[in-house]
Motif scaffolding. Structure first.
Motif, PDB file in Angstrom:
ATOM      1  N   ARG A  63       0.821  -1.210   0.000  1.00  0.00           N
ATOM      2  CA  ARG A  63       0.000   0.000   0.000  1.00  0.00           C
ATOM      3  C   ARG A  63       0.857   1.262   0.000  1.00  0.00           C
ATOM      4  O   ARG A  63       0.477   2.274  -0.595  1.00  0.00           O
ATOM      5  CB  ARG A  63      -0.969  -0.026   1.184  1.00  0.00           C
ATOM      6  CG  ARG A  63      -2.014  -1.122   1.008  1.00  0.00           C
ATOM      7  CD  ARG A  63      -3.144  -1.053   2.006  1.00  0.00           C
ATOM      8  NE  ARG A  63      -4.226  -1.956   1.619  1.00  0.00           N
ATOM      9  CZ  ARG A  63      -5.388  -2.050   2.251  1.00  0.00           C
ATOM     10  NH1 ARG A  63      -5.617  -1.300   3.327  1.00  0.00           N
ATOM     11  NH2 ARG A  63      -6.321  -2.873   1.817  1.00  0.00           N
ATOM     12  N   ARG A  64       2.002   1.212   0.649  1.00  0.00           N
ATOM     13  CA  ARG A  64       2.926   2.352   0.580  1.00  0.00           C
ATOM     14  C   ARG A  64       3.425   2.540  -0.850  1.00  0.00           C
ATOM     15  O   ARG A  64       3.499   3.668  -1.348  1.00  0.00           O
ATOM     16  CB  ARG A  64       4.114   2.130   1.517  1.00  0.00           C
ATOM     17  CG  ARG A  64       3.819   2.372   2.983  1.00  0.00           C
ATOM     18  CD  ARG A  64       5.032   2.091   3.857  1.00  0.00           C
ATOM     19  NE  ARG A  64       4.738   2.330   5.248  1.00  0.00           N
ATOM     20  CZ  ARG A  64       4.880   3.509   5.856  1.00  0.00           C
ATOM     21  NH1 ARG A  64       5.327   4.550   5.155  1.00  0.00           N
ATOM     22  NH2 ARG A  64       4.598   3.658   7.125  1.00  0.00           N
ATOM     23  N   THR A  65       3.772   1.431  -1.498  1.00  0.00           N
ATOM     24  CA  THR A  65       4.231   1.503  -2.887  1.00  0.00           C
ATOM     25  C   THR A  65       3.131   2.035  -3.787  1.00  0.00           C
ATOM     26  O   THR A  65       3.377   2.852  -4.690  1.00  0.00           O
ATOM     27  CB  THR A  65       4.670   0.105  -3.361  1.00  0.00           C
ATOM     28  OG1 THR A  65       5.697  -0.385  -2.493  1.00  0.00           O
ATOM     29  CG2 THR A  65       5.187   0.156  -4.790  1.00  0.00           C
ATOM     30  N   ARG A  66       1.896   1.591  -3.545  1.00  0.00           N
ATOM     31  CA  ARG A  66       0.758   2.053  -4.334  1.00  0.00           C
ATOM     32  C   ARG A  66       0.556   3.559  -4.180  1.00  0.00           C
ATOM     33  O   ARG A  66       0.366   4.279  -5.159  1.00  0.00           O
ATOM     34  CB  ARG A  66      -0.508   1.323  -3.895  1.00  0.00           C
ATOM     35  CG  ARG A  66      -1.762   1.679  -4.674  1.00  0.00           C
ATOM     36  CD  ARG A  66      -3.003   1.126  -3.990  1.00  0.00           C
ATOM     37  NE  ARG A  66      -2.853  -0.275  -3.654  1.00  0.00           N
ATOM     38  CZ  ARG A  66      -3.672  -0.929  -2.839  1.00  0.00           C
ATOM     39  NH1 ARG A  66      -4.674  -0.303  -2.238  1.00  0.00           N
ATOM     40  NH2 ARG A  66      -3.486  -2.203  -2.591  1.00  0.00           N
ATOM     41  N   ALA A  67       0.616   4.036  -2.936  1.00  0.00           N
ATOM     42  CA  ALA A  67       0.441   5.463  -2.690  1.00  0.00           C
ATOM     43  C   ALA A  67       1.562   6.279  -3.326  1.00  0.00           C
ATOM     44  O   ALA A  67       1.326   7.358  -3.881  1.00  0.00           O
ATOM     45  CB  ALA A  67       0.376   5.731  -1.187  1.00  0.00           C
ATOM     46  N   ALA A  68       2.789   5.761  -3.264  1.00  0.00           N
ATOM     47  CA  ALA A  68       3.923   6.467  -3.864  1.00  0.00           C
ATOM     48  C   ALA A  68       3.745   6.590  -5.373  1.00  0.00           C
ATOM     49  O   ALA A  68       4.011   7.652  -5.960  1.00  0.00           O
ATOM     50  CB  ALA A  68       5.229   5.736  -3.543  1.00  0.00           C
ATOM     51  N   ARG A  69       3.295   5.522  -6.026  1.00  0.00           N
ATOM     52  CA  ARG A  69       3.072   5.559  -7.470  1.00  0.00           C
ATOM     53  C   ARG A  69       1.961   6.536  -7.835  1.00  0.00           C
ATOM     54  O   ARG A  69       2.036   7.248  -8.839  1.00  0.00           O
ATOM     55  CB  ARG A  69       2.722   4.160  -7.987  1.00  0.00           C
ATOM     56  CG  ARG A  69       3.909   3.203  -8.048  1.00  0.00           C
ATOM     57  CD  ARG A  69       3.433   1.806  -8.369  1.00  0.00           C
ATOM     58  NE  ARG A  69       2.757   1.752  -9.657  1.00  0.00           N
ATOM     59  CZ  ARG A  69       3.344   1.451 -10.803  1.00  0.00           C
ATOM     60  NH1 ARG A  69       4.635   1.171 -10.833  1.00  0.00           N
ATOM     61  NH2 ARG A  69       2.657   1.410 -11.932  1.00  0.00           N
ATOM     62  N   GLU A  70       0.929   6.576  -6.997  1.00  0.00           N
ATOM     63  CA  GLU A  70      -0.186   7.477  -7.258  1.00  0.00           C
ATOM     64  C   GLU A  70       0.256   8.934  -7.162  1.00  0.00           C
ATOM     65  O   GLU A  70      -0.045   9.761  -8.030  1.00  0.00           O
ATOM     66  CB  GLU A  70      -1.318   7.195  -6.271  1.00  0.00           C
ATOM     67  CG  GLU A  70      -2.577   7.988  -6.526  1.00  0.00           C
ATOM     68  CD  GLU A  70      -3.688   7.635  -5.542  1.00  0.00           C
ATOM     69  OE1 GLU A  70      -4.764   8.252  -5.634  1.00  0.00           O
ATOM     70  OE2 GLU A  70      -3.485   6.743  -4.689  1.00  0.00           O
ATOM     71  N   VAL A  71       1.009   9.248  -6.106  1.00  0.00           N
ATOM     72  CA  VAL A  71       1.513  10.618  -5.937  1.00  0.00           C
ATOM     73  C   VAL A  71       2.454  10.983  -7.076  1.00  0.00           C
ATOM     74  O   VAL A  71       2.390  12.089  -7.636  1.00  0.00           O
ATOM     75  CB  VAL A  71       2.223  10.753  -4.574  1.00  0.00           C
ATOM     76  CG1 VAL A  71       2.934  12.104  -4.482  1.00  0.00           C
ATOM     77  CG2 VAL A  71       1.230  10.600  -3.428  1.00  0.00           C
ATOM     78  N   GLU A  72       3.322  10.047  -7.443  1.00  0.00           N
ATOM     79  CA  GLU A  72       4.268  10.300  -8.530  1.00  0.00           C
ATOM     80  C   GLU A  72       3.537  10.574  -9.846  1.00  0.00           C
ATOM     81  O   GLU A  72       3.900  11.488 -10.593  1.00  0.00           O
ATOM     82  CB  GLU A  72       5.198   9.103  -8.695  1.00  0.00           C
ATOM     83  CG  GLU A  72       6.237   9.271  -9.792  1.00  0.00           C
ATOM     84  CD  GLU A  72       7.104   8.039  -9.951  1.00  0.00           C
ATOM     85  OE1 GLU A  72       8.043   8.082 -10.769  1.00  0.00           O
ATOM     86  OE2 GLU A  72       6.854   7.026  -9.281  1.00  0.00           O
ATOM     87  N   ALA A  73       2.497   9.784 -10.128  1.00  0.00           N
ATOM     88  CA  ALA A  73       1.747   9.967 -11.371  1.00  0.00           C
ATOM     89  C   ALA A  73       1.072  11.330 -11.416  1.00  0.00           C
ATOM     90  O   ALA A  73       1.064  12.005 -12.461  1.00  0.00           O
ATOM     91  CB  ALA A  73       0.709   8.856 -11.524  1.00  0.00           C
ATOM     92  N   ILE A  74       0.505  11.760 -10.284  1.00  0.00           N
ATOM     93  CA  ILE A  74      -0.149  13.067 -10.235  1.00  0.00           C
ATOM     94  C   ILE A  74       0.876  14.180 -10.414  1.00  0.00           C
ATOM     95  O   ILE A  74       0.644  15.162 -11.137  1.00  0.00           O
ATOM     96  CB  ILE A  74      -0.909  13.225  -8.908  1.00  0.00           C
ATOM     97  CG1 ILE A  74      -2.080  12.233  -8.854  1.00  0.00           C
ATOM     98  CG2 ILE A  74      -1.419  14.650  -8.734  1.00  0.00           C
ATOM     99  CD1 ILE A  74      -2.758  12.152  -7.499  1.00  0.00           C
ATOM    100  N   ALA A  75       2.033  14.031  -9.762  1.00  0.00           N
ATOM    101  CA  ALA A  75       3.083  15.046  -9.885  1.00  0.00           C
ATOM    102  C   ALA A  75       3.595  15.149 -11.327  1.00  0.00           C
ATOM    103  O   ALA A  75       3.794  16.247 -11.860  1.00  0.00           O
ATOM    104  CB  ALA A  75       4.238  14.719  -8.939  1.00  0.00           C
ATOM    105  N   LEU A  76       3.798  13.997 -11.971  1.00  0.00           N
ATOM    106  CA  LEU A  76       4.279  14.007 -13.351  1.00  0.00           C
ATOM    107  C   LEU A  76       3.249  14.624 -14.292  1.00  0.00           C
ATOM    108  O   LEU A  76       3.607  15.338 -15.236  1.00  0.00           O
ATOM    109  CB  LEU A  76       4.614  12.581 -13.803  1.00  0.00           C
ATOM    110  CG  LEU A  76       5.868  11.968 -13.189  1.00  0.00           C
ATOM    111  CD1 LEU A  76       6.008  10.504 -13.593  1.00  0.00           C
ATOM    112  CD2 LEU A  76       7.115  12.754 -13.614  1.00  0.00           C
ATOM    113  N   ALA A  77       1.954  14.336 -14.037  1.00  0.00           N
ATOM    114  CA  ALA A  77       0.909  14.933 -14.864  1.00  0.00           C
ATOM    115  C   ALA A  77       0.919  16.457 -14.725  1.00  0.00           C
ATOM    116  O   ALA A  77       0.746  17.184 -15.706  1.00  0.00           O
ATOM    117  CB  ALA A  77      -0.455  14.372 -14.471  1.00  0.00           C
ATOM    118  N   ASP A  78       1.152  16.934 -13.495  1.00  0.00           N
ATOM    119  CA  ASP A  78       1.218  18.381 -13.284  1.00  0.00           C
ATOM    120  C   ASP A  78       2.434  18.983 -13.992  1.00  0.00           C
ATOM    121  O   ASP A  78       2.359  20.063 -14.592  1.00  0.00           O
ATOM    122  CB  ASP A  78       1.280  18.685 -11.785  1.00  0.00           C
ATOM    123  CG  ASP A  78       1.200  20.172 -11.498  1.00  0.00           C
ATOM    124  OD1 ASP A  78       0.276  20.823 -12.003  1.00  0.00           O
ATOM    125  OD2 ASP A  78       2.091  20.682 -10.786  1.00  0.00           O
TER     126      ASP A  78
END
Length: 322
Positions: free
Chosen positions: A266-281
């Motif tokens: 779940r930590r890995t999942r959250a990290a990927r989610e945050v990373e994806a949002i940051a990259l989209a921005d």
């Protein structure tokens, strides 16, 4: 010009948590459309997320993913659990919407208030999922679903991304389709927690099971604390084998909790989610820089030999980060 309709985010969240399918559907639509209210939605849902079990179902087209999903929904409902289903479908080349709609094979659950089914279009995103799947999962999780089943689009070798979103990944195969070879090629052996040979009443089912078990035995899973994926048989359209699958899912859930793997995933999942949002921005800001001519200027310097590409990229990053 007509203004955007105001979104009552607190009201939608409260209704969704109370079991309103309309409110839940509206929240997921906001996610899919990247609505301006999305940040407020995620902030309102954050305190309620993290409780649901996420089970991913993946496999090649034709192995019976939708039928198997329906079978699991029935088993979970017999336990009294509230179930969400995210079925990721191919996109229409015309509308961008999900081609298969709400899944004909899942219509038997359509009137059950304890089941929410949503089809999402992949919209060209590779890996068998839609780009917005993580946020849609967060919505269903926070809306008091006990279990969320994620059924991937069925694209074959690229569909291992579901493992990064699920607590447990179920890989479905069928006899006579060369799935054993495909599993070895695609790396599915590494992402599967439970393997299910569906349509096990067909010729070749025993050979497929043996082949899978042999390939799994070649992996380095000999240490006592490691999970050894079981290989099970089902005939999903008749509900045969569902008890064994449920037992395997329960055993894997206990293993996840007992070995700290659930927190890690779940930590890995959250990290990927945050990373994806940051990259989209960052990509959006890159588009803004094009409008300001910054990229045009550095590209001109690169072409003139006055600047190398790495130095040019450094200048762009510096501009993005302020």
């Amino acid at each position: 010009m007509r203004s955007r309709r105001e979104v009552d985010v607190p009201g939608l969240v409260e209704q969704a948590r109370a079991g309103s399918p309309r409110a839940l559907g509206r929240l997921i639509t906001l996610v899919e459309n990247a609505d301006p209210a999305l940040r407020e939605v995620m902030a309102a849902l954050a305190p309620h997320a993290g409780r649901a079990r996420i089970v991913g179902l993946t496999g090649s087209p034709g192995v019976g993913k939708s039928t198997s999903t329906s079978m699991l929904v029935s088993a979970l409902r017999r336990r009294g659990q509230r179930v969400g289903v995210l079925a990721v479908d191919p996109s229409s080349p015309f509308s961008g919407g999900a081609l298969l709609g709400d899944r004909i094979r899942l219509t038997e659950h359509a009137l059950d208030p304890g089941v929410y089914i949503r089809s999402m279009a992949s919209r060209g995103h590779l890996g068998g999922l839609a780009w917005s799947t993580p946020q849609a999962l967060r919505v269903m999780d926070a809306a008091a679903c006990d279990v969320v089943l994620v059924e991937t689009v069925g694209v074959g070798q690229s569909e291992v991304e579901v493992a990064s979103l699920a607590d447990t990944t179920v890989v479905l195969l069928a006899p006579g389709m060369g799935d054993g070879v495909q599993a070895a090629k695609a790396g599915i052996l590494e992402v599967g927690d439970v393997f299910v040979v569906n349509k096990a009443d067909r010729d070749g089912a025993d050979a497929t099971v043996r082949e899978l078990r042999h390939m799994i035995s070649l992996g380095d899973r000999t240490e006592p604390h490691l999970w050894r994926p079981p290989v099970l048989r089902t005939v999903a359209d008749r509900g045969e084998g569902v008890d064994g699958v449920m037992e395997a899912l329960d055993a894997h859930w206990e293993w996840l909790q007992g070995h700290g793997e659930l927190d890690h995933r779940r930590r890995t999942r959250a990290a990927r989610e945050v990373e994806a949002i940051a990259l989209a921005d960052l990509r959006r800001r890159m588009g803004d820089l094009r409008g300001e001519g910054v990229l045009h200027d550095v590209v001109a310097e690169v072409l003139a030999g006055e600047l190398d590409p790495y130095a040019a990229a450094d200048q762009v990053v510096d501009r993005l980060t302020g």
